[in-house]
Enzyme design. Structure first.
Site, PDB file in Angstrom:
ATOM      1  N   PRO A   2     -43.199   7.079   9.870  1.00 31.58           N
ATOM      2  CA  PRO A   2     -44.484   7.651   9.547  1.00 31.58           C
ATOM      3  C   PRO A   2     -44.867   7.401   8.102  1.00 31.58           C
ATOM      4  O   PRO A   2     -44.061   7.591   7.195  1.00 31.58           O
ATOM      5  CB  PRO A   2     -44.282   9.145   9.788  1.00 31.58           C
ATOM      6  CG  PRO A   2     -42.857   9.341  10.075  1.00 31.58           C
ATOM      7  CD  PRO A   2     -42.138   8.092   9.824  1.00 31.58           C
ATOM      8  N   GLU A   3     -46.074   7.005   7.932  1.00 32.22           N
ATOM      9  CA  GLU A   3     -46.662   6.913   6.605  1.00 32.22           C
ATOM     10  C   GLU A   3     -47.604   8.104   6.457  1.00 32.22           C
ATOM     11  O   GLU A   3     -47.628   8.985   7.316  1.00 32.22           O
ATOM     12  CB  GLU A   3     -47.413   5.581   6.459  1.00 32.22           C
ATOM     13  CG  GLU A   3     -46.520   4.378   6.740  1.00 32.22           C
ATOM     14  CD  GLU A   3     -47.232   3.052   6.634  1.00 32.22           C
ATOM     15  OE1 GLU A   3     -48.154   2.931   5.816  1.00 32.22           O
ATOM     16  OE2 GLU A   3     -46.858   2.124   7.379  1.00 32.22           O
ATOM     17  N   HIS A 110     -30.306  12.879  19.932  1.00 30.84           N
ATOM     18  CA  HIS A 110     -30.865  12.778  18.580  1.00 30.84           C
ATOM     19  C   HIS A 110     -31.668  13.994  18.151  1.00 30.84           C
ATOM     20  O   HIS A 110     -32.371  13.952  17.158  1.00 30.84           O
ATOM     21  CB  HIS A 110     -31.698  11.503  18.391  1.00 30.84           C
ATOM     22  CG  HIS A 110     -31.007  10.276  18.870  1.00 30.84           C
ATOM     23  ND1 HIS A 110     -29.794   9.858  18.362  1.00 30.84           N
ATOM     24  CD2 HIS A 110     -31.326   9.384  19.839  1.00 30.84           C
ATOM     25  CE1 HIS A 110     -29.414   8.758  18.993  1.00 30.84           C
ATOM     26  NE2 HIS A 110     -30.312   8.454  19.895  1.00 30.84           N
ATOM     27  N   ARG A 129     -32.701   7.225  14.232  1.00 29.24           N
ATOM     28  CA  ARG A 129     -32.075   6.393  13.192  1.00 29.24           C
ATOM     29  C   ARG A 129     -31.500   7.221  12.044  1.00 29.24           C
ATOM     30  O   ARG A 129     -30.756   6.687  11.224  1.00 29.24           O
ATOM     31  CB  ARG A 129     -33.084   5.362  12.669  1.00 29.24           C
ATOM     32  CG  ARG A 129     -33.465   4.370  13.745  1.00 29.24           C
ATOM     33  CD  ARG A 129     -34.503   3.395  13.262  1.00 29.24           C
ATOM     34  NE  ARG A 129     -33.947   2.416  12.332  1.00 29.24           N
ATOM     35  CZ  ARG A 129     -34.668   1.472  11.748  1.00 29.24           C
ATOM     36  NH1 ARG A 129     -35.961   1.386  11.981  1.00 29.24           N
ATOM     37  NH2 ARG A 129     -34.108   0.623  10.924  1.00 29.24           N
TER      38      ARG A 129
END
Length: 293
Positions: A2-3, A110, A129
């Site tokens: 995400p930006e 996760h 990740r």
DNA sequence: CGTACGACCTGCCCGC
DNA sequence: TGCGGGCAGGTCGTAC
């Protein structure tokens, strides 16, 4: 992942689910994400109320009534999921890390951190990740925090202008793309929106900063703001795993002019060139070789 | 000091 | 079908 627009979308979407609510339980399923989760975090958040939720750069800041700020970064693949716990789910009990029991629903792969509120709402931090990060800091130390203290201006805030950008870049030898992605120059831009803004401003990503003139800094500033605002309106970009709070998709990816468009025709009128992809400091850069100079 | 690059992780997609 | 390689929205530590 995400930006700025994605984090802003998450921030806005989360507010209605968490503001004014008391945290009943904090639970983590591992000791670290990108870095170790902070010692003592459980005691600092449990029992407190989330009074504010804000974004700074790509960070989410939860202001707690215990006078701590809970800081969260989504890394490349982080997501926040909201669930309303039904009575049934709430009855299943699982051991926690202290060996006692409290209510934790079976989790997805996760899922790393779960926060349960007193009203049966749950937010879950999921990050395959594990490039994301969480910390907690005293309210009055927030500006000294290492993740925040070096951040450049907010592109959608009052302290961003062509003059400010020019001042911080005019002596730099590095390429403009590398500089714009640097969070200490400007906070919140990432690979997608830098590529898009440079295309909109017709500036080559490979141009050294010191060769950019005042007028171009003006175009660039306007382009950055325009691209970000449009992306926020679209609910961010849903590539791979980005989903808004509540599971909906953003749709700014349908508006990309260059990002991931290598081989496609440039969308600028009367430009018949094709978008190229090149590796720039280890990351893909997408640009039009004809109309970005 | 500024700059460039590898490292950190997992999953997915493509070609063989 | 299976496997290896390349790729992914970020950031930091290290080496020049």
């Amino acid at each position: 992942m995400p930006e700025l627009p994605e984090v802003e979308t998450v921030c806005r979407g989360l507010r209605s689910h968490v503001l004014g609510k008391r945290i009943a339980r904090y639970h983590q399923f591992r000791e670290d994400l990108r870095w170790p989760l902070p010692f003592g975090i459980k005691d600092k958040v449990e029992g407190s109320i989330i009074e504010e939720l804000n974004r700074r750069g790509k960070f989410l800041l939860f202001k707690l009534s215990s006078d701590y700020i809970f800081i969260m970064h989504l890394g490349m693949s982080g997501r926040i999921l909201v669930t309303e716990l039904s009575r049934k789910e709430n009855e299943s009990k699982h051991p926690n890390e202290m060996g006692s029991f409290f209510k934790i629903k079976s989790t997805e792969p996760h899922d790393h951190v779960v926060i349960d509120f007193c009203d049966q709402t749950r937010i879950t931090y999921n990050d395959p990740r594990r490039f994301g990060a969480i910390d907690i800091v005293d309210l009055d130390m927030i500006n000294q925090h290492k993740w925040l203290s070096k951040l450049g201006p907010e592109p959608l805030g009052n302290s961003f202008s062509p003059e400010v950008l020019q001042l911080s870049l005019k002596n730099k030898r590095s390429c403009i793309k590398t500089a714009l992605i640097d969070q200490s120059i400007l906070s919140g831009l990432g690979n997608i929106y830098v590529c898009e803004a440079l295309w909109a401003a017709r500036i080559s990503p490979f141009r050294p900063c010191y060769k950019i003139d005042g007028l171009e800094f003006q175009y660039l500033t306007e382009s950055v703001i325009k691209v970000l605002k449009k992306a926020i309106q679209a609910g961010g970009s849903s590539l791979r795993d980005f989903k808004k709070v509540g599971g909906g998709l953003g749709y700014f990816q349908n508006c990309f002019n260059v990002y991931s468009k290598d081989g496609c025709k440039c969308k600028r009128e009367r430009c018949n060139s094709r978008i190229q992809r090149e590796i720039q400091s280890g990351r893909s850069t997408f640009f039009c070789p004809k109309c970005q100079l």
